[in-house]
Design a protein around this motif. Sequence first.
Motif, short mmCIF file in Angstrom:
data_model
loop_
_atom_site.label_atom_id
_atom_site.label_comp_id
_atom_site.label_asym_id
_atom_site.label_seq_id
_atom_site.Cartn_x
_atom_site.Cartn_y
_atom_site.Cartn_z
N SER A 65 0.89 -1.02 0.12
CA SER A 65 -0.03 0.04 0.13
C SER A 65 0.91 1.29 -0.07
N LYS A 66 1.75 1.24 0.79
CA LYS A 66 2.88 2.36 0.84
C LYS A 66 3.57 2.64 -0.56
N GLU A 67 3.91 1.42 -1.19
CA GLU A 67 4.70 1.65 -2.40
C GLU A 67 3.57 2.22 -3.54
N ARG A 68 2.50 1.72 -3.56
CA ARG A 68 1.35 2.45 -4.48
C ARG A 68 1.24 3.72 -4.17
N THR A 69 0.96 4.15 -2.92
CA THR A 69 0.63 5.47 -2.55
C THR A 69 1.87 6.48 -3.03
N ILE A 70 3.15 6.01 -2.69
CA ILE A 70 4.40 6.68 -3.10
C ILE A 70 4.21 6.95 -4.72
N GLU A 71 3.90 5.88 -5.55
CA GLU A 71 3.80 5.99 -7.30
C GLU A 71 3.14 6.72 -7.40
N GLU A 72 1.64 6.98 -6.85
CA GLU A 72 0.47 7.51 -7.27
C GLU A 72 0.97 9.06 -6.98
N PHE A 73 1.80 9.23 -5.99
CA PHE A 73 2.32 10.72 -5.52
C PHE A 73 3.00 11.18 -6.57
N ARG A 74 4.22 10.12 -6.97
CA ARG A 74 5.05 10.64 -7.99
C ARG A 74 4.45 10.76 -9.41
N SER A 75 3.43 9.93 -9.64
CA SER A 75 2.55 10.10 -10.98
C SER A 75 1.86 11.51 -11.17
N LEU A 76 1.31 11.83 -10.23
CA LEU A 76 0.46 13.10 -10.01
C LEU A 76 1.35 14.24 -10.11
N ARG A 77 2.55 13.86 -9.15
CA ARG A 77 3.48 15.28 -9.32
C ARG A 77 4.13 15.53 -10.78
N GLU A 78 4.39 14.40 -11.54
CA GLU A 78 5.10 14.51 -12.76
C GLU A 78 3.98 14.84 -13.83
N GLN A 79 2.82 14.69 -13.75
CA GLN A 79 1.77 15.15 -14.30
C GLN A 79 1.64 16.42 -14.24
N LYS A 80 1.70 17.01 -13.07
CA LYS A 80 1.43 18.63 -12.91
C LYS A 80 2.69 19.18 -13.36
N LEU A 81 3.64 18.75 -13.26
CA LEU A 81 4.90 19.23 -13.90
C LEU A 81 4.67 19.65 -15.57
N ARG A 82 4.39 18.49 -16.09
CA ARG A 82 4.19 18.51 -17.46
C ARG A 82 2.85 19.39 -17.96
N GLU A 83 1.96 19.77 -17.01
CA GLU A 83 1.02 20.70 -17.38
C GLU A 83 1.57 22.06 -17.17
N ILE A 84 2.63 22.29 -16.40
CA ILE A 84 2.95 23.67 -16.22
C ILE A 84 3.94 23.93 -17.24
N VAL A 85 4.64 23.00 -17.69
CA VAL A 85 5.80 23.16 -18.60
C VAL A 85 5.19 23.45 -20.07
N SER A 86 3.93 22.59 -20.29
CA SER A 86 3.11 22.89 -21.47
C SER A 86 2.52 24.39 -21.62
N ALA A 87 2.20 24.80 -20.48
CA ALA A 87 1.50 26.31 -20.20
C ALA A 87 2.67 27.08 -20.52
N LEU A 88 3.89 26.95 -20.17
CA LEU A 88 5.35 27.68 -20.37
C LEU A 88 5.43 27.77 -22.13
N LEU A 89 5.49 26.50 -22.36
CA LEU A 89 5.74 26.42 -24.06
C LEU A 89 4.57 27.07 -24.64
N GLN A 90 3.34 27.15 -24.30
CA GLN A 90 2.25 27.76 -25.26
C GLN A 90 2.39 29.10 -25.14
N LEU A 91 2.90 29.69 -23.80
CA LEU A 91 2.96 31.30 -23.78
C LEU A 91 4.40 31.51 -24.55
N ALA A 92 5.36 30.88 -24.57
CA ALA A 92 6.61 31.02 -25.44
C ALA A 92 5.98 31.18 -27.02
N ARG A 93 5.27 30.43 -27.43
CA ARG A 93 4.95 30.20 -28.98
C ARG A 93 3.95 31.50 -29.30
#
Length: 235
Positions: A105-133
């Motif tokens: 359960s602990k491993e699943r929780t950590i993996e879900e946390f990492r996945s959500l964090r990476e997804q949020k980072l991708r969304e932030i980078v995507s917004a910055l790339l759109q701004l640059a364009r």
Amino acid sequence: MGTEQFDLFLILLRLKSYLVSLIDHPSVGNENFDYTEEFLERKYPDRKNEILELLVSNNINCDSEIAFDEKIHTKFKEIIKGKEKAFHLSTILEKLHIENIRESSKERTIEEFRSLREQKLREIVSALLQLARIWSQRSELEEFVDHFSILEEEELIRPYEAEELGKLDKDTSKSFNAITKLTELYLEQLTEYYFKYGGDIELADFIKDLDKVKKLFQEKYNELFNKSGLGSQKI
């Protein structure tokens, strides 16, 4: 003596040393486990309740008794022996099973946390790339607008060029709007990321900086209105 029982014995010995260093006389701490609870809470919070129950069940009832009873080491050994006898194979298997479930359960929780964090980072980078364009597109738009505006000022602009200038003005307005919306989205995502993933201090400082920017913005507009003879305006 098993490893776990030996560890428990060491904890009890450390507890006695701690109490001896604090309590000068048997009359101090002879009513409760205040110091014992403090020690366990700081050093072994996951075993606190277990150890307190063992002490009480073996007729050890206060801090002073642990610190000054000359036979306390023998009592500690009896506690360990009694606990060791109670540790049947079925109990061990059950504990291992529970620990495996908790670990999974602990491993699943950590993996879900990492996945959500990476997804949020991708969304932030995507917004910055759109701004640059969009900013890059604005640079081209402004060159065209400047060119046609010069022609208009010199009264050399042709009808189709005037029409093109009107379209460019609309495109310029749209790009400003798109930049504003994307900037708002980026700031919202950045704030959420800081809040969820450990940037609380940076977030507080960031909010203060935004307040400074808002104040500067208001001052600039008030200065502009005053120069224009419009007086102070509320922005």
